[in-house]
Design a protein around this motif. Structure first.
Motif, PDB file in Angstrom:
ATOM      1  N   ALA A 131      43.287  34.125  33.646  1.00 29.41           N
ATOM      2  CA  ALA A 131      42.107  33.263  33.776  1.00 29.41           C
ATOM      3  C   ALA A 131      41.974  32.729  35.197  1.00 29.41           C
ATOM      4  O   ALA A 131      40.867  32.651  35.749  1.00 29.41           O
ATOM      5  CB  ALA A 131      42.202  32.102  32.788  1.00 29.41           C
ATOM      6  N   PHE A 132      43.114  32.398  35.825  1.00 28.70           N
ATOM      7  CA  PHE A 132      43.084  31.890  37.189  1.00 28.70           C
ATOM      8  C   PHE A 132      42.573  32.946  38.170  1.00 28.70           C
ATOM      9  O   PHE A 132      41.718  32.680  39.015  1.00 28.70           O
ATOM     10  CB  PHE A 132      44.476  31.425  37.592  1.00 28.70           C
ATOM     11  CG  PHE A 132      44.644  31.213  39.072  1.00 28.70           C
ATOM     12  CD1 PHE A 132      43.933  30.230  39.726  1.00 28.70           C
ATOM     13  CD2 PHE A 132      45.503  32.005  39.811  1.00 28.70           C
ATOM     14  CE1 PHE A 132      44.080  30.030  41.084  1.00 28.70           C
ATOM     15  CE2 PHE A 132      45.652  31.823  41.168  1.00 28.70           C
ATOM     16  CZ  PHE A 132      44.937  30.833  41.805  1.00 28.70           C
ATOM     17  N   LEU A 133      43.096  34.178  38.043  1.00 28.50           N
ATOM     18  CA  LEU A 133      42.664  35.246  38.943  1.00 28.50           C
ATOM     19  C   LEU A 133      41.184  35.559  38.753  1.00 28.50           C
ATOM     20  O   LEU A 133      40.463  35.823  39.728  1.00 28.50           O
ATOM     21  CB  LEU A 133      43.512  36.497  38.703  1.00 28.50           C
ATOM     22  CG  LEU A 133      45.005  36.374  39.055  1.00 28.50           C
ATOM     23  CD1 LEU A 133      45.753  37.635  38.655  1.00 28.50           C
ATOM     24  CD2 LEU A 133      45.200  36.081  40.527  1.00 28.50           C
ATOM     25  N   ALA A 134      40.725  35.510  37.507  1.00 23.01           N
ATOM     26  CA  ALA A 134      39.306  35.738  37.257  1.00 23.01           C
ATOM     27  C   ALA A 134      38.463  34.635  37.893  1.00 23.01           C
ATOM     28  O   ALA A 134      37.384  34.897  38.438  1.00 23.01           O
ATOM     29  CB  ALA A 134      39.042  35.810  35.756  1.00 23.01           C
ATOM     30  N   THR A 135      38.964  33.400  37.852  1.00 19.16           N
ATOM     31  CA  THR A 135      38.246  32.286  38.483  1.00 19.16           C
ATOM     32  C   THR A 135      38.189  32.459  39.992  1.00 19.16           C
ATOM     33  O   THR A 135      37.155  32.188  40.625  1.00 19.16           O
ATOM     34  CB  THR A 135      38.922  30.953  38.120  1.00 19.16           C
ATOM     35  OG1 THR A 135      38.927  30.787  36.704  1.00 19.16           O
ATOM     36  CG2 THR A 135      38.181  29.785  38.755  1.00 19.16           C
ATOM     37  N   SER A 194      47.262  39.782  42.257  1.00 18.28           N
ATOM     38  CA  SER A 194      46.261  39.321  43.204  1.00 18.28           C
ATOM     39  C   SER A 194      44.872  39.508  42.609  1.00 18.28           C
ATOM     40  O   SER A 194      44.651  40.427  41.819  1.00 18.28           O
ATOM     41  CB  SER A 194      46.357  40.109  44.515  1.00 18.28           C
ATOM     42  OG  SER A 194      47.606  39.882  45.132  1.00 18.28           O
ATOM     43  N   PRO A 195      43.919  38.677  42.986  1.00 18.04           N
ATOM     44  CA  PRO A 195      42.554  38.860  42.478  1.00 18.04           C
ATOM     45  C   PRO A 195      41.926  40.123  43.044  1.00 18.04           C
ATOM     46  O   PRO A 195      42.358  40.667  44.068  1.00 18.04           O
ATOM     47  CB  PRO A 195      41.830  37.599  42.971  1.00 18.04           C
ATOM     48  CG  PRO A 195      42.639  37.113  44.128  1.00 18.04           C
ATOM     49  CD  PRO A 195      44.045  37.487  43.842  1.00 18.04           C
ATOM     50  N   VAL A 196      40.901  40.610  42.362  1.00 19.49           N
ATOM     51  CA  VAL A 196      40.229  41.836  42.771  1.00 19.49           C
ATOM     52  C   VAL A 196      39.581  41.680  44.145  1.00 19.49           C
ATOM     53  O   VAL A 196      39.443  42.667  44.889  1.00 19.49           O
ATOM     54  CB  VAL A 196      39.170  42.225  41.715  1.00 19.49           C
ATOM     55  CG1 VAL A 196      38.344  43.424  42.161  1.00 19.49           C
ATOM     56  CG2 VAL A 196      39.843  42.521  40.382  1.00 19.49           C
ATOM     57  N   CYS A 197      39.217  40.466  44.519  1.00 19.41           N
ATOM     58  CA  CYS A 197      38.503  40.252  45.779  1.00 19.41           C
ATOM     59  C   CYS A 197      39.349  40.536  47.015  1.00 19.41           C
ATOM     60  O   CYS A 197      38.821  40.686  48.122  1.00 19.41           O
ATOM     61  CB  CYS A 197      37.968  38.818  45.850  1.00 19.41           C
ATOM     62  SG  CYS A 197      39.269  37.549  45.920  1.00 19.41           S
ATOM     63  N   ILE A 198      40.690  40.628  46.877  1.00 23.82           N
ATOM     64  CA  ILE A 198      41.556  40.891  48.031  1.00 23.82           C
ATOM     65  C   ILE A 198      41.227  42.269  48.605  1.00 23.82           C
ATOM     66  O   ILE A 198      41.218  43.274  47.896  1.00 23.82           O
ATOM     67  CB  ILE A 198      43.039  40.835  47.614  1.00 23.82           C
ATOM     68  CG1 ILE A 198      43.426  39.424  47.171  1.00 23.82           C
ATOM     69  CG2 ILE A 198      43.936  41.309  48.755  1.00 23.82           C
ATOM     70  CD1 ILE A 198      43.400  38.385  48.259  1.00 23.82           C
TER      71      ILE A 198
END
Length: 496
Positions: free
Chosen positions: A441-445, A471-475
């Motif tokens: 949930a944190f990574l999605a946020t 890591s989040p996808v945005c990296i």
């Protein structure tokens, strides 16, 4: 296998809780010599509290606990301290809060002597034990360092080594892998395996790598109740890679501008060169992952970006806002970047409520120094609600942070950073202590934020972690720090 600890129908609440809310409920458990246990469960379920009970730090409100030394049952926590060693995030936070200015060598020697630190000259036998331990865990270079000089990962290494040197009958390990690089994780895996015949180990972990393969007895905690795991193994993580959210307006993406520019930067901490000859640039369309071994300088790099460390003479750190203006004042830099780290959580010693903690993020203050407006409190509540899915955010808001679990407190510090709406969010092992569902949930946020999907706010991310797959996808950019030097890493996983 003779029993070492017997817990019969124990319920307890955290001291100081006027509502006397039960944290453990009717827990029954027997720990037998040589029967290694693993305890799993979500944040706030009571895992760490159970380990503190076994360590003798807490006392039952109902039920009983016995420690069996030489086969004789005893109810004294003094006996527990002789038999049991604990390594936990709370233990590490207390160590940092006390700020003991002793060498690592003396700290480890104190473990042999059964004291917080070494008060007497170490015997030749003790010196040999410390030297052998440092050699075994590949940490000889740390021997003469002072505790305040250690990184988060290095301090975890020290606490683990000290616990082993105390030669406990029972070793309690609460999220022990958080903050450790692969080299030191493997060193302790091997060490623990060699100890299986002499020390009984109890692991509390959210991660698969936190429980060795030779640990076959699993329990699960839910809402303070302990039950035998049906799977007899660590349940599969519920993490799924967060899907990139639908992006908002992509201002600045077509013509990326400079956000950070570091030139010839050297950073000294306590007169020791930690970062050397750093030349690095971050653009407005980039989100960075920074990795590297323990003690390499990753956390110092984030503190430099946040304005908490400074470049030595001859180096330059330039920060630019969204309009391309060079930031110069301390207030501007504080508003520009928000840092979330284990160290901040450890040193925040005030018994404030969850709401007050998040409100303090508006001023980036440690503690409360003014009255917050109704609008500011509403912003803080909204930030809390975004991180406590399926939980009573109102209860978290009103609860003292001293009565929250490590994972719950970590999420509150995330909310504390987000409430300020910084341009850059700096994440230093920010997922440590979070259960799989909370991490997902944190990574999605984070991805929602990076895509401008939460009230149009679009911060950039710089993340330090030992778990690149978390890591989040945005990296989209990757660098490694080794021995104080930063080197960009080319990765096929990141599109141009």
């Amino acid at each position: 296998m003779p029993p070492l600890v017997q817990i019969d129908n124990v319920s307890l609440f955290i001291p100081g809780d006027r509502q006397r809310k039960p944290v453990l409920q009717a827990v029954c458990l027997q720990i037998d010599a040589g029967r290694h246990l693993a305890i799993t469960g979500p944040n706030g379920s009571g895992k760490s509290t159970l380990l503190r009970l076994i360590h003798g730090d807490l006392w039952p409100a109902a039920g009983s606990i016995f420690w069996l030394c030489d086969g004789r049952p005893d109810t004294s926590p003094i006996v527990a301290k002789k038999m049991v060693a604990l390594v936990s995030p709370m233990h590490q936070e207390n160590c940092q809060r006390n700020a003991w200015d002793v060498s690592l060598y003396d700290f480890l020697s104190g473990g042999i002597q059964g004291s917080p630190m070494s008060y007497a000259a170490a015997s030749p036998e003790s010196r040999n034990m410390v030297d052998a331990m440092l050699d075994r865990i590949s940490a000889k270079s740390l021997a003469l360092m002072r505790l305040p000089e250690l990184s988060q990962g290095q301090l975890r290494i020290a606490l683990l080594a000290r616990a082993v040197l105390s030669r406990p009958r029972i070793l309690l390990l609460d999220e022990w892998t958080d903050g450790l690089d692969e080299c030191h994780k493997q060193a302790f895996y091997n060490l623990f395996e060699d100890m299986t015949s002499s020390t009984t180990m109890v692991f509390a972990s959210h991660r698969r790598d936190g429980v060795p393969d030779w640990c076959q007895c699993f329990f699960e905690m839910r809402a303070g109740r302990l039950g035998k795991s049906l799977s007899e193994s660590l349940p599969p993580p519920k993490i799924s890679l967060p899907k990139p959210a639908k992006a908002g307006r992509k201002s600045g993406r077509d013509n990326p501008r400079t956000v950070f520019k570091l030139a010839n930067v050297n950073v000294y901490v306590d007169r020791q060169l930690v970062l050397k000859d750093i030349n690095w640039q971050m653009l407005s369309d980039e989100n960075w992952l920074i990795d590297g071994p323990n003690g390499s300088g990753k956390s110092t790099f984030l503190r430099l970006l946040a304005g908490r460390e400074f470049a030595a003479a001859g180096g330059n750190v330039a920060r630019y806002d969204r309009a391309g203006r060079l930031l110069a004042t301390k207030a501007e830099i504080n508003d520009f970047a928000a840092l979330i780290s284990d160290l901040d959580q450890a040193t925040y010693g005030y018994p404030v409520t969850g709401l007050e903690l998040v409100c303090s993020g508006l001023d980036d203050s440690i503690g409360i120094y003014r009255q917050y407006t109704r609008e500011e409190q509403t912003r803080a509540r909204q930030a809390i609600e975004s991180f406590f899915h399926g939980q009573d955010a109102s209860e978290i808001s009103a609860t003292s942070i001293r009565r929250l679990s490590t994972g719950q407190l970590r999420k509150l510090f995330l909310a504390r950073a987000f409430v300020r709406r910084p341009q850059i969010i700096l994440l230093d092992e920010a997922c440590s202590g979070l259960d799989p569902e909370s991490r997902s949930a944190f990574l999605a946020t984070i991805d929602d934020l990076a895509n401008g999907c939460i009230q149009g706010w679009r911060p950039q991310i710089v993340q330090v972690t030992h778990y690149g797959d978390e890591s989040p996808v945005c990296i989209n950019r990757h660098a490694r720090i080794e021995a104080g030097s930063l080197v960009p890493v080319q990765s096929k996983a990141f599109a141009d």
